[in-house]
Motif scaffolding. Structure first.
Motif, PDB file in Angstrom:
ATOM      1  N   TYR A  19       0.841  -1.192   0.000  1.00 57.27           N
ATOM      2  CA  TYR A  19       0.000   0.000   0.000  1.00 57.27           C
ATOM      3  C   TYR A  19       0.874   1.239   0.000  1.00 57.27           C
ATOM      4  N   ILE A  20       0.247   2.368  -0.315  1.00 56.04           N
ATOM      5  CA  ILE A  20       0.910   3.680  -0.337  1.00 56.04           C
ATOM      6  C   ILE A  20       0.072   4.649   0.497  1.00 56.04           C
ATOM      7  N   GLY A  78       3.935   0.838   2.330  1.00 50.52           N
ATOM      8  CA  GLY A  78       3.702  -0.379   3.093  1.00 50.52           C
ATOM      9  C   GLY A  78       4.110  -1.606   2.294  1.00 50.52           C
ATOM     10  N   TRP A  79       4.953  -2.449   2.895  1.00 49.84           N
ATOM     11  CA  TRP A  79       5.438  -3.658   2.234  1.00 49.84           C
ATOM     12  C   TRP A  79       4.807  -4.889   2.874  1.00 49.84           C
ATOM     13  N   HIS A  80       4.188  -5.701   2.035  1.00 49.41           N
ATOM     14  CA  HIS A  80       3.557  -6.940   2.478  1.00 49.41           C
ATOM     15  C   HIS A  80       4.647  -8.007   2.563  1.00 49.41           C
ATOM     16  N   ILE A  81       4.864  -8.537   3.766  1.00 51.81           N
ATOM     17  CA  ILE A  81       5.921  -9.526   3.994  1.00 51.81           C
ATOM     18  C   ILE A  81       5.288 -10.917   4.014  1.00 51.81           C
ATOM     19  N   GLY A  96      12.904  10.628   3.349  1.00 47.10           N
ATOM     20  CA  GLY A  96      11.884  10.929   4.349  1.00 47.10           C
ATOM     21  C   GLY A  96      10.612  10.137   4.202  1.00 47.10           C
ATOM     22  N   ILE A  97      10.606   9.113   3.345  1.00 54.94           N
ATOM     23  CA  ILE A  97       9.426   8.265   3.183  1.00 54.94           C
ATOM     24  C   ILE A  97       9.484   7.148   4.220  1.00 54.94           C
ATOM     25  N   ILE A  98       8.527   7.138   5.128  1.00 56.87           N
ATOM     26  CA  ILE A  98       8.483   6.106   6.155  1.00 56.87           C
ATOM     27  C   ILE A  98       8.225   4.750   5.496  1.00 56.87           C
ATOM     28  N   GLN A  99       8.965   3.736   5.925  1.00 55.23           N
ATOM     29  CA  GLN A  99       8.769   2.377   5.438  1.00 55.23           C
ATOM     30  C   GLN A  99       7.990   1.591   6.493  1.00 55.23           C
ATOM     31  N   GLU A 100       6.942   0.908   6.053  1.00 51.50           N
ATOM     32  CA  GLU A 100       6.103   0.138   6.956  1.00 51.50           C
ATOM     33  C   GLU A 100       6.022  -1.302   6.455  1.00 51.50           C
ATOM     34  N   PHE A 126       9.675   2.303  10.226  1.00 49.58           N
ATOM     35  CA  PHE A 126      11.025   2.778  10.475  1.00 49.58           C
ATOM     36  C   PHE A 126      11.388   3.769   9.378  1.00 49.58           C
ATOM     37  N   PRO A 127      12.448   4.571   9.564  1.00 47.34           N
ATOM     38  CA  PRO A 127      12.784   5.610   8.586  1.00 47.34           C
ATOM     39  C   PRO A 127      13.211   5.029   7.238  1.00 47.34           C
TER      40      PRO A 127
END
Length: 335
Positions: free
Chosen positions: A15-16, A71-74, A118-122, A113-114
């Motif tokens: 997701y974004i 957002g990264w789907h793990i 400046g794009i937060i990674q989730e 986390f950073p």
């Protein structure tokens, strides 16, 4: 690091998150023009769906007019914990998302986390599914095990960006494109996390590092299921008065047919069809000369817009781009 330890193939774009005050324009752009399913949650939040997941794009009210988080789907809990360990072991701050944040993103839980620029990674493991199928203006979008489309960034520190995603996800270099745009020589790096040709593209100038793009992302990409879906959405974008950046064309490296529209927030949005799927047993990175086989002609550029880009590029010389050195290794030099 051996293949047994690799996280390649265990992560995909999920997701974004976009911050904007232009909700009305975004609703027209996303639902009426591009053809996604829209859900207005309240006065401060809106979501777009591509498939059975509750959220693929979350729009929050705010002045940035930009992407604020990815957002990264793990794939599984084991991979999830290994990514958290990689971040934690390098001393990078970690935070668990609140239940409200997880609900807005349509996931059960998330950690953040950073990230570069400046794009937060989730990261998350379990998306929430909607109870009803999406109301789309297309035959569907391609998501599945390889994730949804890609993000493209311009950077003055491309080695650090590539090092970041390699450290985090064991990203692999798919290929390069060398291109000259408005007299500026660019090298674009394409990184994959799975069979999708690329989930991340990083563009940088040769020689003096400049960044002519105001926003953190240069463009986002989504993939439609049928060629007619792309052509019809192109027509709707034009009919509804949204600005087109590049006309329909075909890329040299992934062979995707696509067009680029300008979003209400100012960054670009690529709608594509039928890109190459990577065969890991045979693929070798290469360099392509030029970004397109045909088409992708610039649309509606003005002297004013070009001057704005030159001004932005000049300002980037004195503003150091944000990176996360602890997760970037020593950076990866150009090949």
């Amino acid at each position: 690091m051996g293949d047994a330890d690799s996280l390649f193939g265990r992560a995909r774009l999920g997701y974004i998150v976009i911050e904007t005050n232009r909700f009305t324009d975004w609703h027209r752009f996303g639902a009426d023009a591009v053809g996604m399913h829209a859900d207005t949650l309240d006065a401060t939040a809106m979501r777009f769906r591509l498939d059975d997941q509750q959220c693929r794009f979350l729009l929050r009210r705010g002045p940035a007019e930009d992407v604020t988080a990815v957002g990264w789907h793990i794939e599984d809990h084991t991979a999830f914990e290994r990514i958290l360990a990689r971040v934690r072991d390098r001393g990078v701050p970690l935070a668990e998302g609140t239940s409200e944040e997880a609900t807005l993103r349509g996931v059960e839980r998330l950690w953040r986390f950073p990230g570069p620029k400046g794009i937060i990674q989730e990261i998350f493991t379990r998306p929430r599914l909607a109870t009803e199928p999406p109301a789309l203006r297309t035959d569907g979008f391609v998501t599945g095990q390889d994730g949804m489309g890609h993000i493209a960034l311009t950077s003055t520190r491309p080695a650090q960006l590539r090092g970041y995603f390699t450290t985090l996800f064991d990203a692999r270099l798919t290929d390069y494109i060398d291109e000259t745009i408005s007299g500026v020589k660019l090298k674009i790096r394409f990184l994959r996390l799975n069979r999708r040709h690329h989930s991340i593209a990083i563009a940088a100038t040769h020689g003096l590092r400049l960044d002519p793009i105001r926003t953190r992302v240069q463009h986002l990409n989504i993939q439609v299921a049928e060629l007619d879906d792309m052509t019809r959405s192109y027509q709707r974008v034009e009919e509804l008065g949204f600005r087109m950046a590049l006309s329909v064309g075909q890329h040299t490296n992934d062979r995707e047919l696509s067009y680029y529209a300008v979003t209400p927030s100012g960054f670009e949005w690529e709608v594509g069809w039928n890109p190459t799927v990577i065969d890991e047993t045979t693929w070798e990175p290469s360099t392509h000369r030029g970004i397109s086989i045909w088409g992708h002609t610039p649309v509606g550029q003005t002297i004013t817009s070009k001057l704005a880009q030159f001004k932005q590029a000049a300002s980037s010389i004195t503003h150091r781009e944000q990176t996360v050195p602890a997760l970037s290794g020593k950076g990866i030099p150009d090949d």
